[in-house]
Write a protein that holds these residues in place. Structure first.
Motif, PDB file in Angstrom:
ATOM      1  N   ALA A  96      44.504 -13.822  79.951  1.00  8.93           N
ATOM      2  CA  ALA A  96      43.157 -14.265  80.299  1.00  8.93           C
ATOM      3  C   ALA A  96      42.492 -13.180  81.132  1.00  8.93           C
ATOM      4  O   ALA A  96      43.164 -12.314  81.721  1.00  8.93           O
ATOM      5  N   VAL A  97      41.152 -13.240  81.177  1.00 13.95           N
ATOM      6  CA  VAL A  97      40.344 -12.301  81.958  1.00 13.95           C
ATOM      7  C   VAL A  97      39.431 -13.119  82.855  1.00 13.95           C
ATOM      8  O   VAL A  97      38.732 -14.030  82.381  1.00 13.95           O
ATOM      9  N   LEU A  98      39.450 -12.833  84.159  1.00 14.69           N
ATOM     10  CA  LEU A  98      38.528 -13.435  85.121  1.00 14.69           C
ATOM     11  C   LEU A  98      37.375 -12.463  85.319  1.00 14.69           C
ATOM     12  O   LEU A  98      37.565 -11.377  85.872  1.00 14.69           O
ATOM     13  N   MET A  99      36.172 -12.824  84.875  1.00 10.38           N
ATOM     14  CA  MET A  99      35.048 -11.895  84.802  1.00 10.38           C
ATOM     15  C   MET A  99      33.954 -12.308  85.787  1.00 10.38           C
ATOM     16  O   MET A  99      33.408 -13.417  85.702  1.00 10.38           O
ATOM     17  N   ASP A 100      33.644 -11.415  86.731  1.00 13.83           N
ATOM     18  CA  ASP A 100      32.483 -11.617  87.588  1.00 13.83           C
ATOM     19  C   ASP A 100      31.218 -11.415  86.753  1.00 13.83           C
ATOM     20  O   ASP A 100      31.162 -10.525  85.898  1.00 13.83           O
TER      21      ASP A 100
ATOM     22  N   LEU B 181      35.735  -6.319  70.058  1.00 13.41           N
ATOM     23  CA  LEU B 181      36.975  -5.576  69.841  1.00 13.41           C
ATOM     24  C   LEU B 181      37.811  -6.274  68.767  1.00 13.41           C
ATOM     25  O   LEU B 181      37.722  -7.492  68.582  1.00 13.41           O
ATOM     26  N   PRO B 182      38.666  -5.528  68.075  1.00 16.24           N
ATOM     27  CA  PRO B 182      39.561  -6.163  67.087  1.00 16.24           C
ATOM     28  C   PRO B 182      40.616  -6.998  67.789  1.00 16.24           C
ATOM     29  O   PRO B 182      40.961  -6.751  68.943  1.00 16.24           O
ATOM     30  N   PRO B 183      41.167  -8.019  67.120  1.00 18.50           N
ATOM     31  CA  PRO B 183      42.221  -8.838  67.729  1.00 18.50           C
ATOM     32  C   PRO B 183      43.492  -8.004  67.923  1.00 18.50           C
ATOM     33  O   PRO B 183      43.695  -7.012  67.215  1.00 18.50           O
ATOM     34  N   PRO B 184      44.324  -8.369  68.920  1.00 17.02           N
ATOM     35  CA  PRO B 184      44.208  -9.563  69.771  1.00 17.02           C
ATOM     36  C   PRO B 184      43.296  -9.375  70.986  1.00 17.02           C
ATOM     37  O   PRO B 184      43.025 -10.329  71.696  1.00 17.02           O
ATOM     38  N   ALA B 185      42.845  -8.122  71.270  1.00 18.00           N
ATOM     39  CA  ALA B 185      42.030  -7.894  72.460  1.00 18.00           C
ATOM     40  C   ALA B 185      40.736  -8.688  72.401  1.00 18.00           C
ATOM     41  O   ALA B 185      40.277  -9.226  73.417  1.00 18.00           O
ATOM     42  N   GLY B 186      40.136  -8.789  71.217  1.00 20.27           N
ATOM     43  CA  GLY B 186      38.872  -9.499  71.102  1.00 20.27           C
ATOM     44  C   GLY B 186      38.994 -10.999  71.215  1.00 20.27           C
ATOM     45  O   GLY B 186      37.970 -11.694  71.324  1.00 20.27           O
ATOM     46  N   LYS B 187      40.208 -11.537  71.186  1.00 18.77           N
ATOM     47  CA  LYS B 187      40.417 -12.982  71.262  1.00 18.77           C
ATOM     48  C   LYS B 187      40.866 -13.447  72.644  1.00 18.77           C
ATOM     49  O   LYS B 187      41.115 -14.632  72.843  1.00 18.77           O
ATOM     50  N   VAL B 188      40.990 -12.549  73.614  1.00 16.20           N
ATOM     51  CA  VAL B 188      41.486 -12.932  74.929  1.00 16.20           C
ATOM     52  C   VAL B 188      40.497 -13.900  75.586  1.00 16.20           C
ATOM     53  O   VAL B 188      39.286 -13.692  75.546  1.00 16.20           O
ATOM     54  N   PRO B 189      40.953 -14.994  76.210  1.00 19.27           N
ATOM     55  CA  PRO B 189      40.037 -15.914  76.896  1.00 19.27           C
ATOM     56  C   PRO B 189      39.391 -15.241  78.110  1.00 19.27           C
ATOM     57  O   PRO B 189      40.074 -14.606  78.922  1.00 19.27           O
ATOM     58  N   VAL B 190      38.081 -15.366  78.220  1.00 19.35           N
ATOM     59  CA  VAL B 190      37.323 -14.802  79.335  1.00 19.35           C
ATOM     60  C   VAL B 190      36.745 -15.959  80.138  1.00 19.35           C
ATOM     61  O   VAL B 190      36.044 -16.816  79.591  1.00 19.35           O
ATOM     62  N   ILE B 191      37.043 -15.994  81.432  1.00 20.04           N
ATOM     63  CA  ILE B 191      36.586 -17.055  82.329  1.00 20.04           C
ATOM     64  C   ILE B 191      35.575 -16.450  83.294  1.00 20.04           C
ATOM     65  O   ILE B 191      35.868 -15.460  83.969  1.00 20.04           O
TER      66      ILE B 191
END
Length: 714
Positions: free
Chosen positions: A520-524, A542-552
């Motif tokens: 997951a990515v915690l995004m300000d 971005l191509p998967p899997p990087a483009g599918k990471v959950p961003v909060i």
């Protein structure tokens, strides 16, 4: 009366160190309030002389005079007078454009529109004047007839905008004066409260010194009479201890609340905000101490009993430091929670009071040096459960290098003994004891409490733990341009066994996401150059899997339309700043829930409906009528929030449902109704339903009504 005075003197003598600290803190708070009051008063005086309202009023008057002179000129009056009036009107327009001096006008909603109309009027009249415009008003005596007619056409249109602008400027000026005057009055009240508390503590200290000298110098025997041993002072009883804790809680509540009101005022300098937060934290720490003493006295008197319920040791530690993460991260430090390998995960005892003891131990070790760490460790002892708080270097040393130290002894040049008397009293009230252990010639110290708790089951404890897939160790990337926020997020996650990498901007985050796989990515959201929303769109490209990471999203801007924009950009959830550990872990669990098992069912019997100590503390700071109104208002707010949650669930509004549930928890949490907050968290985690929440809210409201009708304890 004399006996009561002597008992107070004995109390002051026994608690002279905390009283001295409270006296110094109150004196510093009074001095800071006086300095802040002088600064605000000086700004108030300067603001009272703001020329903005006067200049707008003068310009409205000049418009009326210019219009009257133009009428006279058309009927045969001298054009030189009209030219002079026009030059004065133009000078007033130029004065309005000095935004640096007239900041009040720039904040008015119609100022820009009115100024544009004035500049348009000036430009059209200047076009009619032509070459005579370059001549000074003293020698320019001509006023073309078409310029006069243009003035008569345009000036009436400026009358109403100028009048409204003048009224708005006067009203805004008065409102700002009222706001600044209110700040001055609040600062005066803080100063009076702090000074009064300092004087009261100083008098108690003086009484304690007199009592100490009285005990050290017994009266000599008279001739012919046998010497009588000096009478020993009776120990302070729990009733007097509880009364003292309640007496301290009221002023401390008001001081902390007043500092909170000042912090909500706009326009404070960062240094003022930092000083006010430090003073508020100090008042909160003293309030925590008073709660501990009040609970210890209640246990000693039999008005409260220790519970013997199974509890999770890790959850008890996490509750103990909850709410301190941001404060510790702001110091540049961090807290690490650990449990020795041989310590069972579940114990039988009073888990809530264990959390309160852990919190008090952590507070006594603050402040931390930048970069320092504090270890809170659970160990299994022969007498039960051991809780140890100290620096990592001390926790790594063998047990035989430590030597016991008197609980009231302070290090040379240090003040770690402050507050440990309360810790020792509370540990004894729990049936255990508190000790200080020192190693390395006094360079490392550990605070340790031994509690008579029993493991919840040896067979279960010896089985290897199998955590749920949703709570597995995650690798998370925290993106924020503020270093303190990055340290805070990292400390929260690492304390719960997760790995957290940090990035200072969107470009660094994109580079790390391409190179490393994150859960997951915690995004300000608000960052310079590339903000969080645009960075999320770039991640989704971005191509998967990087483009599918959950961003909060992690932001203070959570308006409904903004939340919809965040979700539309590809974010999966939104966390509101300041970040709470429970919200952060819940969002991470939900973000990766597609690969995990269902959470365990929620057991609401583990939380009390209403915490008696918290409710008694709230009652002690209010009059009976105010307390009754507070209970009714909070119950009404909770009922309204529950109705909003049910309506949001019916229409499928997930964001509104979550917001209403958090409002419901906040309405009851201030009254000590912890089961409502726990059930709200279970509903958000899908471990409970709305029917269970309605039942808990109904039971809690009924118990609060009964407690409200009871007579307050004296």
């Amino acid at each position: 009366m004399l006996a009561r005075l002597r008992s107070w003197a004995d109390l002051a003598r026994a608690w002279r160190a905390p009283l001295a600290a409270l006296t110094l803190l109150s004196a510093l708070a009074a001095f800071g309030a006086a300095v802040y009051r002088d600064q605000v008063a000086q700004a108030l005086i300067l603001h009272a002389m703001d020329p903005a309202p006067r200049r707008v009023s003068d310009l409205a008057l000049a418009q009326a005079q210019l219009h009257a002179t133009a009428l006279e000129t058309r009927t045969g009056g001298p054009p030189a007078a009209l030219r002079q009036r026009y030059e004065a009107f133009v000078a007033g327009i130029s004065a309005l454009q000095d935004v640096e001096e007239l900041r009040l006008l720039a904040e008015l909603p119609r100022f820009r529109t009115t100024l544009d109309r004035l500049l348009t009027f000036q430009a059209r009249i200047d076009d009619r004047l032509g070459r005579s415009l370059d001549l000074p008003a003293a020698i320019a005596t001509e006023m073309p007839p078409d310029a006069v007619e243009e003035m008569l056409l345009l000036l009436p249109r400026l009358r109403e905008p100028l009048a409204e602008l003048a009224q708005s400027a006067i009203a805004a000026h008065r409102l700002d004066l009222v706001r600044r005057t209110r700040i001055v009055r609040i600062a005066d009240r803080v100063g009076l409260l702090s000074a009064g508390l300092a004087v009261a503590c100083a008098l108690l200290l003086a009484a304690g010194l007199v009592a100490r000298r009285r005990d050290k110098e017994p009266d000599p025997p008279t001739d012919g009479e046998p010497a009588v041993p000096a009478r020993r002072t009776a120990p302070i009883g729990p009733a007097l201890l509880a009364a003292s804790a309640r007496d301290m809680a009221g002023p401390l509540h008001r001081i902390a609340g007043t500092f909170g009101l000042i912090l909500e005022q706009p326009g404070l300098d960062p240094s003022q905000v930092q000083a006010l937060r430090a003073a508020r934290d100090a008042a909160d720490d003293m309030l925590t101490t008073s709660r501990l003493l009040l609970d210890a006295a209640a246990l000693a008197q039999g008005r409260a009993v220790l519970t013997a319920q199974p509890f999770a040791a890790d959850e008890a530690l996490a509750r103990g430091v909850r709410g301190l993460e941001e404060r510790i991260a702001g110091m540049g430090g961090r807290v690490m929670l650990s449990r020795d390998p041989g310590v069972p995960p579940r114990w039988i005892g009073d888990g809530e009071r264990l959390s309160a003891l852990v919190r008090m131990l952590v507070l006594r070790c603050l402040p931390l040096r930048p970069g320092a760490a504090l270890v809170v460790r659970l160990s299994r002892e022969a007498d039960g459960l051991g809780v140890e708080v100290g620096d990592p270097a001390a926790s790594a040393l063998p047990a035989d290098v430590f030597e016991p130290v008197d609980l009231h002894e302070a290090w040379p040049g240090e003040d770690l003994a402050e507050g440990l008397a309360a810790v020792g009293a509370y540990a004894e009230a729990l049936g255990g004891r508190a000790v200080r252990l020192r190693a390395g010639a006094g360079r490392s110290e550990t605070l340790r409490c031994l509690l008579p708790f029993a493991p919840a089951g040896e067979a279960v404890a010896e089985q290897p733990p199998r955590p749920a897939a949703a709570m597995r160790a995650l690798r998370v990337l925290a993106v924020d341009d503020v270093p303190t926020n990055r340290r805070l997020l990292a400390a929260m996650l690492e304390r719960h066994g997760h790995v957290c990498d940090v990035a200072a901007d969107a470009r660094e985050a994109l580079r790390m996401i391409r190179a490393t796989t994150y859960d997951a990515v915690l995004m300000d959201v608000q960052m310079p150059a590339i903000d969080g929303v645009e960075a999320t769109r770039m991640i989704r490209a971005l191509p998967p899997p990087a483009g599918k990471v959950p961003v909060i999203a992690v932001t203070a801007h959570v308006l409904p339309e903004q939340r919809a924009g965040f979700l539309a950009a590809g974010m999966v959830a939104v966390i509101e700043k300041p970040v709470a550990t429970a919200d952060l872990l819940a969002a991470l669990t939900a973000a990766v829930a597609h690969g995990g098992a269902r959470p365990a069912p929620f057991d609401d019997s583990r939380e009390p409906l209403v915490d008696a100590q918290t409710l008694a503390l709230v009652r002690s700071t209010l009059t009976p009528a105010d307390f009754s109104r507070l209970v009714e208002r909070q119950i009404g707010a909770g009922a309204a929030a529950l109705a909003r949650a049910e309506a949001a669930a019916a229409r499928g509004d997930a964001a509104g449902f979550e917001e209403a549930l958090r409002d419901l928890a906040g309405a009851y949490e201030g009254l000590g109704a912890s089961r409502v907050a726990a059930t709200v968290g279970a509903v958000l985690d899908r471990r409970a339903d709305l029917e269970a929440l309605r039942r808990v809210v109904t039971d809690t409201a009924a118990q609060l009504h009964r407690r409200r009708a009871e007579a307050p304890a004296r």
